[in-house]
Motif scaffolding. Structure first.
Motif, short mmCIF file in Angstrom:
data_model
loop_
_atom_site.label_atom_id
_atom_site.label_comp_id
_atom_site.label_asym_id
_atom_site.label_seq_id
_atom_site.Cartn_x
_atom_site.Cartn_y
_atom_site.Cartn_z
N ALA A 230 0.85 -0.93 0.09
CA ALA A 230 0.38 0.05 -0.04
C ALA A 230 0.78 1.03 -0.16
CB ALA A 230 0.05 -0.20 1.13
N GLU A 231 0.91 2.10 -0.65
CA GLU A 231 1.01 3.42 -0.60
C GLU A 231 0.52 4.26 -0.24
OE1 GLU A 231 4.56 3.45 -1.96
OE2 GLU A 231 3.79 1.62 -3.83
N LYS A 232 1.12 5.34 0.05
CA LYS A 232 0.92 6.84 0.87
C LYS A 232 -0.60 7.20 -0.05
CE LYS A 232 2.12 10.87 3.49
NZ LYS A 232 2.32 10.06 4.90
N GLY A 233 -1.97 6.64 1.70
CA GLY A 233 -2.83 6.98 1.15
C GLY A 233 -3.65 6.20 0.89
N GLN A 234 -3.33 4.58 0.64
CA GLN A 234 -4.03 3.40 0.22
C GLN A 234 -4.29 2.65 1.69
OE1 GLN A 234 -1.38 2.14 -2.68
NE2 GLN A 234 -2.51 3.08 -4.71
N ILE A 235 -4.95 1.84 2.04
CA ILE A 235 -5.12 0.34 2.35
C ILE A 235 -5.77 -0.38 1.65
CG2 ILE A 235 -7.37 -0.34 3.98
CD1 ILE A 235 -8.16 2.50 5.03
N ILE A 236 -4.66 -1.66 2.00
CA ILE A 236 -4.61 -3.13 1.30
C ILE A 236 -6.36 -3.98 2.26
CG2 ILE A 236 -4.22 -4.93 1.28
CD1 ILE A 236 -1.14 -3.69 0.99
N VAL A 237 -7.22 -4.58 1.31
CA VAL A 237 -7.91 -4.93 1.96
C VAL A 237 -7.88 -6.37 1.10
CG1 VAL A 237 -10.52 -5.52 2.43
CG2 VAL A 237 -9.59 -2.68 1.82
N ASP A 238 -8.12 -7.36 1.83
CA ASP A 238 -8.20 -8.83 1.92
C ASP A 238 -9.33 -9.90 3.15
OD1 ASP A 238 -6.25 -10.49 4.12
OD2 ASP A 238 -5.68 -8.31 4.27
N ALA A 239 -9.58 -11.15 1.99
CA ALA A 239 -10.54 -11.77 2.48
C ALA A 239 -10.28 -13.18 3.60
CB ALA A 239 -10.99 -12.66 1.99
N GLY A 240 -11.13 -13.40 4.95
CA GLY A 240 -9.65 -14.49 5.97
C GLY A 240 -10.68 -15.85 5.40
N ASP A 241 -10.44 -16.27 6.94
CA ASP A 241 -10.75 -17.64 7.02
C ASP A 241 -12.72 -17.40 7.35
OD1 ASP A 241 -8.46 -19.55 6.16
OD2 ASP A 241 -8.24 -19.16 8.20
N MET A 242 -12.94 -16.42 7.72
CA MET A 242 -14.42 -16.12 8.31
C MET A 242 -15.14 -16.34 6.72
SD MET A 242 -14.27 -14.68 12.13
CE MET A 242 -13.86 -15.42 13.73
N LEU A 243 -14.74 -15.37 6.54
CA LEU A 243 -15.82 -14.71 5.19
C LEU A 243 -15.42 -15.59 4.41
CD1 LEU A 243 -16.60 -12.75 4.08
CD2 LEU A 243 -14.69 -11.96 2.85
N SER A 244 -14.53 -16.83 3.46
CA SER A 244 -14.74 -17.53 3.38
C SER A 244 -15.08 -18.90 3.23
CB SER A 244 -13.07 -18.53 3.41
OG SER A 244 -12.72 -19.76 2.57
N ARG A 245 -15.59 -19.77 4.55
CA ARG A 245 -15.81 -20.39 5.19
C ARG A 245 -18.01 -19.39 5.32
NH1 ARG A 245 -15.78 -23.60 10.66
NH2 ARG A 245 -17.50 -24.37 10.62
N ILE A 246 -18.10 -19.03 5.45
CA ILE A 246 -19.48 -18.22 4.87
C ILE A 246 -19.91 -17.78 4.07
CG2 ILE A 246 -19.56 -17.88 7.63
CD1 ILE A 246 -19.87 -14.31 6.55
N THR A 247 -19.30 -17.68 3.12
CA THR A 247 -19.53 -18.46 1.23
C THR A 247 -19.40 -19.48 0.81
OG1 THR A 247 -16.98 -17.01 0.61
CG2 THR A 247 -18.96 -15.34 1.32
N ASN A 248 -18.42 -20.37 1.70
CA ASN A 248 -18.58 -21.77 0.96
C ASN A 248 -17.17 -21.63 -0.05
OD1 ASN A 248 -19.82 -24.96 1.55
ND2 ASN A 248 -20.90 -24.08 -0.97
N GLU A 249 -16.40 -21.29 0.41
CA GLU A 249 -15.31 -20.85 -0.71
C GLU A 249 -15.56 -20.31 -2.17
OE1 GLU A 249 -13.27 -24.47 -0.04
OE2 GLU A 249 -12.48 -24.61 1.59
N VAL A 250 -16.83 -19.57 -2.37
CA VAL A 250 -16.60 -18.66 -3.43
C VAL A 250 -15.63 -17.94 -3.36
CG1 VAL A 250 -18.35 -17.07 -3.94
CG2 VAL A 250 -19.12 -19.50 -3.78
N ILE A 251 -15.40 -17.05 -1.89
CA ILE A 251 -14.37 -16.15 -1.81
C ILE A 251 -13.11 -16.53 -0.92
CG2 ILE A 251 -13.86 -13.48 -1.03
CD1 ILE A 251 -16.45 -12.95 -1.34
N PRO A 252 -12.08 -17.02 -1.89
CA PRO A 252 -10.91 -18.09 -1.02
C PRO A 252 -10.72 -17.29 -0.02
CG PRO A 252 -11.21 -18.14 -3.20
CD PRO A 252 -12.00 -17.04 -3.05
N ALA A 253 -9.81 -17.43 0.73
CA ALA A 253 -9.18 -16.46 1.71
C ALA A 253 -7.68 -16.65 1.78
CB ALA A 253 -9.30 -16.99 3.73
N THR A 254 -6.95 -15.31 1.90
CA THR A 254 -6.30 -14.60 0.52
C THR A 254 -4.64 -15.11 1.47
OG1 THR A 254 -7.22 -12.34 0.38
CG2 THR A 254 -5.09 -12.99 0.03
N THR A 255 -3.61 -16.52 1.40
CA THR A 255 -2.65 -16.79 1.46
C THR A 255 -1.82 -15.75 1.61
OG1 THR A 255 -3.19 -19.29 1.54
CG2 THR A 255 -0.81 -18.19 1.17
N HIS A 256 -0.72 -14.86 2.81
CA HIS A 256 -0.22 -14.18 2.50
C HIS A 256 1.71 -14.36 3.55
CE1 HIS A 256 -3.03 -13.30 4.68
NE2 HIS A 256 -2.54 -11.88 5.30
#
Length: 319
Positions: A230-256
């Motif tokens: 993230a450069e100055k003035g930016q925010i990185i947003v990523d998906a976690g395990d809880m979101l992956s779980r309730i979306t049935n992995e339609v949205i996978p958790a982000t590995t980093h």
């Protein structure tokens, strides 16, 4: 930022959702969901978090982390690291036994006396040596909560849910502001360790303002590690395990991960905001994410129970 990262990670402007036309709001929501599905990360601009507030938090946290270890340890040991200080090397990534090369401090939800959830959360601890920290950290926490609510409302709209479906889960939720210090590398450190081992976040989404140095890498869906910053003035947003779980992995958790520095060997400071539901919130599969091709993968579980399981796995709670 490299050309590859720029093309891989979408950059979105939150004002298109908060102040845009109906079409701009729809487009933002669609691009946000697409970004989480495609790369797991989006880069957010137009979020309204004051630059001075971010810089002041970094200044105050650096003051804390440069204190003597004995002083920092006065603020350690609160319910498996739920609040306060966690010392160097004590957390490790899931399925790794080597500790990460970092120390950190947790700030959690502060609720008024008598609030129904106040007894569910450990009290924050505040270093008396850095008197301004409470004010600035809590202001920062509230601002990131606001951004998270906007992002989750956009996602709910895109997934044909009621607009506050996700936002209600995080109302007075167990979100955590984590201030992290990755010290310069030295010969005493385990040669097999890195600043933060490969992992997925536990929560719904994570918000990460600009860090003081590079090192963050995401694992693409094709299995390649790519730097992202993230450069100055930016925010990185990523998906976690809880979101992956309730979306049935339609949205996978982000590995980093956060890799060790090459070249200049200096401290790195970072302030991720982990967006959590309130503990009794039920994590159950969204019906529209279940299909013949994607049958339901997970039974319902409360957010509190899921968090406990994961904290055991990463070594912050000992069974």
């Amino acid at each position: 930022m490299s050309t590859q990262t720029t093309s891989l990670v979408k950059t979105l402007n939150l004002k298109n959702f908060t102040h845009g036309t109906s079409e701009q709001r729809k487009e933002f929501a669609a691009q946000f969901e697409a970004g989480l599905k495609e790369s797991g990360f989006i880069i957010l601009e137009g979020h309204g978090v004051n630059t001075h507030l971010i810089e002041k938090n970094y200044e105050l946290w650096e003051k804390f982390f440069t204190l003597d270890t004995e002083i920092k340890q006065k603020y350690e040991g609160v319910e498996g690291g739920a609040r306060g200080y966690t010392g160097f090397g004590k957390e490790h990534a899931k399925n790794r036994s080597v500790g990460d090369l970092k120390e950190f401090f947790h700030v959690g939800q502060e609720l008024p006396v008598g609030h129904p959830l106040s007894s569910d959360y450990a009290a924050n601890v505040w270093p008396e040596e850095v008197a301004e920290l409470r004010q600035y950290a809590l202001n920062f926490y509230r601002e990131l909560e606001r951004v998270a609510r906007n992002m989750l409302e956009a996602l709910a709209i895109q997934m044909d849910l009621r607009p506050r479906f996700f936002a209600d889960m995080i109302q007075d939720g167990n979100s955590i502001l984590r201030a992290i210090h990755y010290p310069p590398l030295d010969d005493s450190m385990d040669k097999g360790a890195i600043r933060a081992g490969e992992h997925e976040d536990i929560n719904l989404i994570t918000l990460l303002v600009e860090s003081t140095a590079s090192g963050l890498e995401l694992l693409t869906r094709e299995g390649e590690w790519v730097p992202v910053k993230a450069e100055k003035g930016q925010i990185i947003v990523d998906a976690g395990d809880m979101l992956s779980r309730i979306t049935n992995e339609v949205i996978p958790a982000t590995t980093h991960r956060v890799v060790n520095p090459e070249g200049e060997n200096t401290s790195r400071y970072s302030m991720p905001f982990f967006v959590h539901p309130y503990p009794n919130s039920l994590l159950e599969t969204i019906p529209s994410c279940i299909s013949a091709d994607n049958p339901e993968k997970y039974p319902p579980i409360t957010a509190g129970d899921f968090l406990y399981e994961r904290l055991v796995e990463i070594g912050l709670i000992k069974k």
